[in-house]
Design a protein around this motif. Structure first.
Motif, short mmCIF file in Angstrom:
data_model
loop_
_atom_site.label_atom_id
_atom_site.label_comp_id
_atom_site.label_asym_id
_atom_site.label_seq_id
_atom_site.Cartn_x
_atom_site.Cartn_y
_atom_site.Cartn_z
N ALA A 84 -47.78 93.32 76.82
CA ALA A 84 -47.83 93.58 75.37
C ALA A 84 -49.08 94.38 75.01
CB ALA A 84 -47.80 92.26 74.60
N GLY A 85 -50.21 94.07 75.60
CA GLY A 85 -51.43 94.81 75.35
C GLY A 85 -51.34 96.24 75.84
N TYR A 86 -50.74 96.41 77.01
CA TYR A 86 -50.57 97.78 77.52
C TYR A 86 -49.69 98.59 76.59
CZ TYR A 86 -49.16 101.77 80.26
OH TYR A 86 -48.92 103.06 80.66
N LEU A 87 -48.57 98.01 76.17
CA LEU A 87 -47.64 98.72 75.28
C LEU A 87 -48.31 99.07 73.96
CD1 LEU A 87 -44.80 99.79 74.83
CD2 LEU A 87 -44.17 97.54 73.94
N ALA A 88 -49.05 98.12 73.38
CA ALA A 88 -49.74 98.38 72.11
C ALA A 88 -50.77 99.49 72.27
CB ALA A 88 -50.41 97.10 71.61
N GLY A 89 -51.57 99.45 73.33
CA GLY A 89 -52.56 100.49 73.57
C GLY A 89 -51.94 101.84 73.85
N PHE A 90 -50.85 101.84 74.59
CA PHE A 90 -50.15 103.09 74.91
C PHE A 90 -49.61 103.74 73.64
CE2 PHE A 90 -46.48 105.61 76.12
CZ PHE A 90 -46.94 106.31 77.22
N LEU A 91 -48.95 102.94 72.80
CA LEU A 91 -48.38 103.47 71.56
C LEU A 91 -49.46 103.93 70.59
CD1 LEU A 91 -45.46 100.96 70.98
CD2 LEU A 91 -45.32 103.32 71.84
N LEU A 92 -50.56 103.18 70.53
CA LEU A 92 -51.67 103.55 69.65
C LEU A 92 -52.31 104.87 70.09
CD1 LEU A 92 -52.83 101.94 67.24
CD2 LEU A 92 -54.70 101.30 68.72
N ALA A 93 -52.52 105.03 71.38
CA ALA A 93 -53.15 106.24 71.90
C ALA A 93 -52.21 107.45 71.85
CB ALA A 93 -53.63 106.01 73.33
N SER A 94 -50.93 107.21 71.86
CA SER A 94 -49.96 108.32 71.78
C SER A 94 -50.03 109.03 70.45
CB SER A 94 -48.54 107.80 72.00
OG SER A 94 -48.40 107.30 73.29
N ARG A 95 -50.45 108.33 69.41
CA ARG A 95 -50.53 108.91 68.06
C ARG A 95 -51.84 109.65 67.82
NH1 ARG A 95 -48.08 103.99 64.47
NH2 ARG A 95 -46.02 104.08 65.39
N GLY A 96 -52.83 109.40 68.64
CA GLY A 96 -54.14 110.01 68.41
C GLY A 96 -54.68 110.65 69.67
N ASP A 97 -55.99 110.70 69.72
CA ASP A 97 -56.65 111.29 70.89
C ASP A 97 -56.79 110.24 72.00
OD1 ASP A 97 -56.94 113.65 69.56
OD2 ASP A 97 -58.98 113.21 68.84
N GLY A 98 -56.88 110.70 73.21
CA GLY A 98 -57.10 109.80 74.34
C GLY A 98 -55.87 109.72 75.22
N SER A 99 -56.10 109.27 76.41
CA SER A 99 -55.02 109.11 77.38
C SER A 99 -54.28 107.80 77.11
CB SER A 99 -55.60 109.10 78.79
OG SER A 99 -54.63 108.70 79.71
N PRO A 100 -52.98 107.87 76.82
CA PRO A 100 -52.22 106.65 76.54
C PRO A 100 -52.27 105.63 77.69
CG PRO A 100 -50.94 108.56 75.91
CD PRO A 100 -52.15 109.06 76.64
N ASP A 101 -52.22 106.13 78.93
CA ASP A 101 -52.25 105.21 80.07
C ASP A 101 -53.60 104.49 80.18
OD1 ASP A 101 -49.65 105.54 80.98
OD2 ASP A 101 -50.19 107.31 82.16
N THR A 102 -54.68 105.21 79.96
CA THR A 102 -56.02 104.60 80.05
C THR A 102 -56.23 103.57 78.95
OG1 THR A 102 -56.88 106.64 81.01
CG2 THR A 102 -58.49 105.09 80.13
N VAL A 103 -55.89 103.96 77.73
CA VAL A 103 -56.05 103.03 76.59
C VAL A 103 -55.14 101.82 76.79
CG1 VAL A 103 -55.76 102.75 74.10
CG2 VAL A 103 -56.78 104.85 75.01
N GLY A 104 -53.91 102.06 77.24
CA GLY A 104 -52.98 100.96 77.50
C GLY A 104 -53.50 100.01 78.56
N ALA A 105 -54.10 100.56 79.62
CA ALA A 105 -54.65 99.71 80.69
C ALA A 105 -55.79 98.84 80.17
CB ALA A 105 -55.13 100.57 81.85
N PHE A 106 -56.68 99.44 79.39
CA PHE A 106 -57.81 98.66 78.85
C PHE A 106 -57.35 97.59 77.86
CE2 PHE A 106 -60.54 102.21 80.34
CZ PHE A 106 -61.42 101.44 81.10
#
Length: 161
Positions: A84-106
């Motif tokens: 759930a955290g990965y999905l939330a981070g991935f979706l959040l980063a997809s809308r803005g700057d940053g790598s979705p995979d990296t943000v999702g992992a963190f």
């Protein structure tokens, strides 16, 4: 789950019980090791509902509900939080700057860590509740302190069945 053991200490309404390590409890870690050579384990602070004395052989019951909830809390909840955290981070980063995979992992690792911390603190709270605590179900063999003789206490066994 039921186990047999010998009472090694009595403290009011709680006892410490030495158990032989069985296959069912080998990896549980709920007990502390008494001696690596003997293979005995110590289950501390067991609720004594039978009036056991030091040296008595007793039957211990560990509530099944405790084992099931512990397994869910330790294995399932952090895994769900990770995804759930990965999905939330991935979706959040997809809308803005940053790598979705990296943000999702963190965010996935952070949410799983938060759930494990919550489980740790909740476990301490639940350990104080008697409904989750192991208890003496009955006395199998009683040691009389006046003569040191052992005898089977069949009446005590029937009382707690």
């Amino acid at each position: 789950m039921r186990e047999r053991g010998t009472v090694v200490a009595v403290r009011g309404s709680r006892v410490d019980v030495a158990l032989g390590q069985t296959a069912a409890c080998a990896g549980c870690k709920a007990c502390a090791s008494l001696s690596s050579a003997s293979g005995e384990m110590l289950l501390a602070d067991v609720i004594d509902r039978a009036g056991a004395s030091v040296g008595d052989e007793v039957e211990i019951e560990i509530p099944e509900r405790l084992r099931v909830q512990a397994a869910l809390a330790i294995y399932v909840a952090p895994l769900i939080a990770l995804f759930a955290g990965y999905l939330a981070g991935f979706l959040l980063a997809s809308r803005g700057d940053g790598s979705p995979d990296t943000v999702g992992a963190f965010t996935g690792i952070g949410s799983a860590t938060a759930v494990l911390a919550a489980v740790f603190f909740r476990e301490r709270e639940l350990a104080r509740k008697e409904e989750f605590a192991p208890f003496v179900r009955g006395i199998i063999t009683r040691v009389h302190t006046d003569s040191g003789d052992r005898h089977d206490d069949a009446a005590a066994d029937r009382r707690y069945e």
